[in-house]
Structure formats: structure tokens, C-alpha cells
Write a protein that holds these residues in place. Structure first.
Motif, PDB file in Angstrom:
ATOM      1  N   TYR A   1     -17.074 -57.856  -4.749  1.00 60.23           N
ATOM      2  CA  TYR A   1     -17.120 -56.575  -4.057  1.00 60.23           C
ATOM      3  C   TYR A   1     -18.538 -56.278  -3.613  1.00 60.23           C
ATOM      4  O   TYR A   1     -19.503 -56.564  -4.336  1.00 60.23           O
TER       5      TYR A   1
ATOM      6  N   GLU B   1     -20.845 -57.127  -6.747  1.00 59.06           N
ATOM      7  CA  GLU B   1     -20.359 -57.130  -8.121  1.00 59.06           C
ATOM      8  C   GLU B   1     -19.077 -57.931  -8.169  1.00 59.06           C
ATOM      9  O   GLU B   1     -18.174 -57.721  -7.355  1.00 59.06           O
ATOM     10  N   LYS B   2     -18.997 -58.846  -9.101  1.00 61.74           N
ATOM     11  CA  LYS B   2     -17.794 -59.650  -9.260  1.00 61.74           C
ATOM     12  C   LYS B   2     -16.827 -58.900 -10.165  1.00 61.74           C
ATOM     13  O   LYS B   2     -17.177 -58.474 -11.258  1.00 61.74           O
ATOM     14  N   VAL B   3     -15.606 -58.712  -9.669  1.00 59.10           N
ATOM     15  CA  VAL B   3     -14.549 -58.059 -10.431  1.00 59.10           C
ATOM     16  C   VAL B   3     -13.397 -59.050 -10.493  1.00 59.10           C
ATOM     17  O   VAL B   3     -12.720 -59.297  -9.494  1.00 59.10           O
ATOM     18  N   GLY B   4     -13.188 -59.622 -11.656  1.00 59.18           N
ATOM     19  CA  GLY B   4     -12.189 -60.681 -11.790  1.00 59.18           C
ATOM     20  C   GLY B   4     -12.615 -61.868 -10.951  1.00 59.18           C
ATOM     21  O   GLY B   4     -13.715 -62.383 -11.111  1.00 59.18           O
TER      22      GLY B   4
ATOM     23  N   CYS C   1     -13.891 -55.307  -1.177  1.00 62.47           N
ATOM     24  CA  CYS C   1     -13.771 -56.723  -1.519  1.00 62.47           C
ATOM     25  C   CYS C   1     -14.184 -57.548  -0.302  1.00 62.47           C
ATOM     26  O   CYS C   1     -13.900 -57.172   0.835  1.00 62.47           O
TER      27      CYS C   1
END
Length: 102
Positions: free
Chosen positions: A70, A63-66, A32
Motif C-alpha cells: 500500500y 507499507e506491506k499489508v499481507g 494498494c
């Protein structure tokens, strides 16, 4: 962009101590951006600039996670690039040491 231009862009991206540290930090998998910011002691804006340069050189991807972003190495070849340079540097240093002993 031709292949020569991309190679130069990659070398330029890896040629900064902070970006090198980011690459090494990502060796063990995605992190993150908040973790990167904790371990790499620079402002969020400065870190973002370095990450953009690495991303533009296709060395990392995001990559967007929520709500969190990241970052990860683009692929395993990035590790190989760094490993070859490290191997070269160690050989160079050992050669200098041998020459100074003689």
C-alpha cells in the motif's frame, strides 16, 4: 543531501504527469499498488519506477499489508505543495485571459 538538493528532487518527482496523477490518486488515503495499476494505465514495472521516485523524494511511503503493498502520501504537506502550485497555475491562466481581453 542538503535542503536545496531535496527541494530539487521533490520538484523533479512532481514534474511528471504520471507521478502527479499518482499523488492526486492518493489524496483520499492509502491505496494498494494493484488499485494504482488499475487506474494508472501503465505497466507494473513502469508504475513501480514512478512510485520509487516519489518515495525517494519523500512524497509517498509504502507499507506491506499481507501480500499487498500500500502507498500513501508521506503527510498532509504533500497536498499543500500541490494545492499551492494549482493555485499559482489558475492565477496565471486567469491573468493571461484578462490580458488577452484588453
Amino acid at each position: 543531501m542538503n535542503s536545496d538538493e531535496l527541494m530539487v528532487k521533490i520538484f523533479k518527482a512532481l514534474g511528471h504527469p504520471i507521478r502527479y496523477k499518482i499523488i492526486k490518486f492518493l489524496y483520499n488515503g492509502p491505496k494498494c499498488v494493484c488499485r494504482l495499476n488499475e487506474d494508472i494505465e501503465f505497466s507494473q514495472a513502469n508504475l513501480s519506477q514512478h512510485l520509487r521516485i516519489l518515495k525517494d523524494a519523500n512524497l509517498v511511503k509504502s507499507e506491506k499489508v499481507g501480500l499487498e503493498m500500500y502507498y500513501r502520501l508521506y503527510n498532509e504537506d504533500v497536498k499543500n505543495i500541490v494545492a499551492e502550485v494549482e493555485k499559482y497555475v489558475l492565477g496565471y491562466i486567469n491573468n493571461i485571459k484578462e490580458l488577452s481581453v484588453k
